[in-house]
Design a protein around this motif. Structure first.
Motif, mmCIF file in Angstrom:
data_model
loop_
_atom_site.group_PDB
_atom_site.id
_atom_site.type_symbol
_atom_site.label_atom_id
_atom_site.label_comp_id
_atom_site.label_asym_id
_atom_site.label_seq_id
_atom_site.Cartn_x
_atom_site.Cartn_y
_atom_site.Cartn_z
ATOM 1 N N LYS A 1 2.186 1.690 6.408
ATOM 2 C CA LYS A 1 2.217 3.097 6.823
ATOM 3 C C LYS A 1 0.825 3.708 6.751
ATOM 4 O O LYS A 1 0.410 4.464 7.645
ATOM 5 C CB LYS A 1 3.183 3.880 5.932
ATOM 6 C CG LYS A 1 4.643 3.556 6.184
ATOM 7 C CD LYS A 1 5.541 4.387 5.267
ATOM 8 C CE LYS A 1 7.009 4.081 5.519
ATOM 9 N NZ LYS A 1 7.893 4.887 4.625
ATOM 10 N N LEU A 2 0.082 3.385 5.666
ATOM 11 C CA LEU A 2 -1.259 3.934 5.497
ATOM 12 C C LEU A 2 -2.180 3.464 6.624
ATOM 13 O O LEU A 2 -2.965 4.248 7.173
ATOM 14 C CB LEU A 2 -1.820 3.500 4.144
ATOM 15 C CG LEU A 2 -3.226 3.998 3.799
ATOM 16 C CD1 LEU A 2 -3.280 5.537 3.783
ATOM 17 C CD2 LEU A 2 -3.674 3.465 2.448
ATOM 18 N N GLU A 3 -2.075 2.190 6.968
ATOM 19 C CA GLU A 3 -2.896 1.656 8.049
ATOM 20 C C GLU A 3 -2.567 2.341 9.370
ATOM 21 O O GLU A 3 -3.459 2.656 10.176
ATOM 22 C CB GLU A 3 -2.656 0.148 8.153
ATOM 23 C CG GLU A 3 -3.559 -0.539 9.158
ATOM 24 C CD GLU A 3 -3.342 -2.042 9.176
ATOM 25 O OE1 GLU A 3 -3.989 -2.720 10.002
ATOM 26 O OE2 GLU A 3 -2.528 -2.526 8.371
ATOM 27 N N LYS A 4 -1.283 2.621 9.558
ATOM 28 C CA LYS A 4 -0.865 3.301 10.779
ATOM 29 C C LYS A 4 -1.403 4.728 10.830
ATOM 30 O O LYS A 4 -1.886 5.202 11.867
ATOM 31 C CB LYS A 4 0.661 3.310 10.857
ATOM 32 C CG LYS A 4 1.218 3.897 12.154
ATOM 33 C CD LYS A 4 2.739 3.762 12.171
ATOM 34 C CE LYS A 4 3.303 4.329 13.463
ATOM 35 N NZ LYS A 4 4.782 4.221 13.505
ATOM 36 N N LEU A 5 -1.341 5.414 9.657
ATOM 37 C CA LEU A 5 -1.866 6.795 9.593
ATOM 38 C C LEU A 5 -3.371 6.809 9.825
ATOM 39 O O LEU A 5 -3.899 7.725 10.486
ATOM 40 C CB LEU A 5 -1.528 7.403 8.234
ATOM 41 C CG LEU A 5 -0.066 7.818 8.027
ATOM 42 C CD1 LEU A 5 0.162 8.244 6.586
ATOM 43 C CD2 LEU A 5 0.322 8.949 8.978
ATOM 44 N N GLN A 6 -4.071 5.824 9.240
ATOM 45 C CA GLN A 6 -5.511 5.753 9.458
ATOM 46 C C GLN A 6 -5.836 5.585 10.927
ATOM 47 O O GLN A 6 -6.802 6.172 11.446
ATOM 48 C CB GLN A 6 -6.097 4.594 8.639
ATOM 49 C CG GLN A 6 -6.155 4.878 7.140
ATOM 50 C CD GLN A 6 -6.667 3.678 6.358
ATOM 51 O OE1 GLN A 6 -6.579 2.552 6.830
ATOM 52 N NE2 GLN A 6 -7.172 3.933 5.152
ATOM 53 N N GLY A 7 -5.068 4.794 11.619
ATOM 54 C CA GLY A 7 -5.289 4.623 13.057
ATOM 55 C C GLY A 7 -5.082 5.919 13.813
ATOM 56 O O GLY A 7 -5.875 6.269 14.706
ATOM 57 N N ARG A 8 -4.029 6.654 13.435
ATOM 58 C CA ARG A 8 -3.749 7.928 14.116
ATOM 59 C C ARG A 8 -4.830 8.943 13.818
ATOM 60 O O ARG A 8 -5.242 9.719 14.698
ATOM 61 C CB ARG A 8 -2.378 8.441 13.691
ATOM 62 C CG ARG A 8 -1.233 7.547 14.176
ATOM 63 C CD ARG A 8 0.110 7.964 13.616
ATOM 64 N NE ARG A 8 0.496 9.288 14.103
ATOM 65 C CZ ARG A 8 1.645 9.891 13.755
ATOM 66 N NH1 ARG A 8 2.499 9.276 12.946
ATOM 67 N NH2 ARG A 8 1.918 11.089 14.242
ATOM 68 N N LEU A 9 -5.310 8.982 12.552
ATOM 69 C CA LEU A 9 -6.387 9.920 12.185
ATOM 70 C C LEU A 9 -7.660 9.617 12.955
ATOM 71 O O LEU A 9 -8.382 10.534 13.372
ATOM 72 C CB LEU A 9 -6.651 9.834 10.673
ATOM 73 C CG LEU A 9 -5.602 10.492 9.783
ATOM 74 C CD1 LEU A 9 -5.912 10.202 8.306
ATOM 75 C CD2 LEU A 9 -5.550 12.006 10.005
ATOM 76 N N GLN A 10 -7.962 8.346 13.132
ATOM 77 C CA GLN A 10 -9.159 7.977 13.874
ATOM 78 C C GLN A 10 -9.063 8.447 15.319
ATOM 79 O O GLN A 10 -10.032 8.961 15.892
ATOM 80 C CB GLN A 10 -9.346 6.463 13.800
ATOM 81 C CG GLN A 10 -10.649 5.996 14.437
ATOM 82 C CD GLN A 10 -10.864 4.503 14.247
ATOM 83 O OE1 GLN A 10 -10.042 3.834 13.638
ATOM 84 N NE2 GLN A 10 -11.969 4.006 14.792
ATOM 85 N N VAL A 11 -7.876 8.268 15.918
ATOM 86 C CA VAL A 11 -7.666 8.735 17.299
ATOM 87 C C VAL A 11 -7.843 10.252 17.383
ATOM 88 O O VAL A 11 -8.488 10.786 18.296
ATOM 89 C CB VAL A 11 -6.275 8.306 17.796
ATOM 90 C CG1 VAL A 11 -5.950 8.967 19.147
ATOM 91 C CG2 VAL A 11 -6.201 6.799 17.913
#
Length: 430
Positions: free
Chosen positions: A380-390
């Motif tokens: 989940k954290l990795e997914k959130l990090q990806g969304r934050l980067q976008v």
């Protein structure tokens, strides 16, 4: 115990003793002591009864020794007790009573045993008559005697007693010996009905046996019945006396055979004490020797000194021996486990270990659950990090566009208005 010339010497074994020939080996030990010290031996199986004693007298006799034998001397037990006798105090230890684990006694013990038997052991006339009816009073040099020890020694496996080989091993050895020597008859002494059937199928009319009480393997109870009720609680009249008579005649008939095939047993050893020096013994190697469940193994050391089989066994017989050894291993493991569970201290430790194991299992399950939850959180954290980067890249793009738009609107405003650009405004707004 001090010796005194011509004093009576009472020989007894603490009640109830064990098997017939086991008791006899203890008597032989007492006879040896009496003979060496010039004492008059008298056997007492009246005040110290054996498992073979009947509740009622047998032919007017209450001393179980005198069911089958005369006293070694002219003294009766009553007369000996009136003459301030010495006694063995129930001590039966010595070379004669301690050789039950070997197939053939050491040469010096065998020679001495034969001397004592000839000097002191006097059979009752009716016993001799029964014996002579089978062999005409002579040693049958061309007869093979086979003693197969089974029942409790195979299934119950008492500690520190040799485990007999399989009946198939005895039969094959007898068959191979018969091929070499061409026996006129084969006498079988055994305590299992299955063994009798096995030998009869091969030797037929040449097989000689005595009518006797024989058990089947499925008659033996589990767990071990150390009271031997399966053997001694028979329903026939004078059953205990008859058990003694049957095993006595078995050993005496074995002693009259020119050849003897046997394992380690008090029965076959007794036959050797009664036999002529010319008898040829063919060992049937035991499979193992069991220790007590709380003692270290003694089987390997025992087998290292055990004699080899007289003839090479076949592959089929060896497979049967392996199967028997597997059963023996299972029995030993179960016995050790049962002994541990019945010991309070050991049981406490077992329960403590079991409790620790249960807690360890629960802890491992919790750790596994946390690891699964950690993996899920990391995903989940990795997914959130990806969304934050976008989103960060989107914001950066929007800021750039807004800056460009403001700059263009400012330039347009200055171009359309009549007033001049202030001095502090050197460049467009960014």
């Amino acid at each position: 115990m001090s010796s005194s010339s011509q004093r009576p010497y009472i020989i007894y074994r603490p009640s109830p003793g064990w098997g017939f020939w086991s008791n006899f080996s203890c008597v032989l030990q007492g006879l040896d002591h009496a003979d060496r010290h010039g004492l008059i031996p008298v056997i007492d199986m009246e005040r110290h009864p054996t498992r073979y004693n009947e509740d009622e007298p047998v032919d007017g006799v209450t001393n179980a020794w005198e069911y089958y034998f005369h006293q070694p001397s002219s003294l009766t037990l009553a007369e000996a007790l009136d003459r301030q006798p010495l006694d063995n105090a129930g001590d039966v230890t010595g070379p004669f009573s301690g050789n039950y684990h070997v197939v053939v006694p050491p040469p010096e013990v065998l020679v001495r045993g034969r001397e004592l038997v000839r000097k002191y052991v006097r059979l009752k006339p009716d016993i001799l008559a029964k014996l002579d009816a089978f062999t005409s009073g002579n040693t049958s040099k061309d007869m093979l005697g086979v003693h197969v020890r089974g029942t409790d020694m195979r299934k119950k496996r008492p500690p520190y007693h040799p485990i007999p080989s399989t009946p198939e091993t005895y039969l094959e050895q007898a068959r191979l010996l018969d091929q070499d020597f061409g026996y006129s008859r084969v006498f079988l002494a055994c305590d299992e009905q299955e063994t009798l059937t096995l030998f009869h199928e091969h030797f037929g009319d040449r097989l000689l046996t005595l009518p006797a009480h024989r058990s089947t393997m499925d008659q033996l109870d589990d767990p071990v019945d150390w009271d031997y009720k399966w053997l001694f609680d028979g329903k026939r009249h004078q059953h205990r006396y008859l058990l003694g008579l049957e095993v006595l005649l078995d050993a005496l008939l074995l002693s009259r055979c020119g050849h003897l095939a046997c394992g380690a047993s008090n029965v076959s050893q007794a036959a050797m004490y009664f036999a002529a020096e010319s008898q040829i013994v063919h060992p049937i190697t035991p499979l193992w020797m069991c220790p007590s469940v709380d003692e270290a193994s003694v089987g390997k050391a025992y087998m290292a000194d055990a004699p080899s089989l007289s003839r090479t066994p076949s592959a089929a017989v060896l497979r049967g021996q392996i199967k028997e050894l597997h059963q023996l291993l299972e029995y030993a493991e179960n016995g050790r486990a049962a002994a541990q569970q019945n010991n309070p201290e050991v049981r406490h430790h077992i329960e403590a270990v079991a409790s620790i194991n249960r807690e360890s299992i629960q802890l491992r399950e919790k750790i596994a659950k946390l690891q699964r939850e950690k993996s899920q959180l990391l995903a989940k954290l990795e997914k959130l990090q990806g969304r934050l980067q976008v989103q960060a890249e989107t914001i950066k793009m929007l800021k750039s566009r807004i800056s460009i738009l403001i700059n263009r609107w400012t330039r347009l405003g200055w171009g359309l208005m009549p007033w001049s650009k202030p001095s502090w405004r050197k460049q467009p707004f960014k």
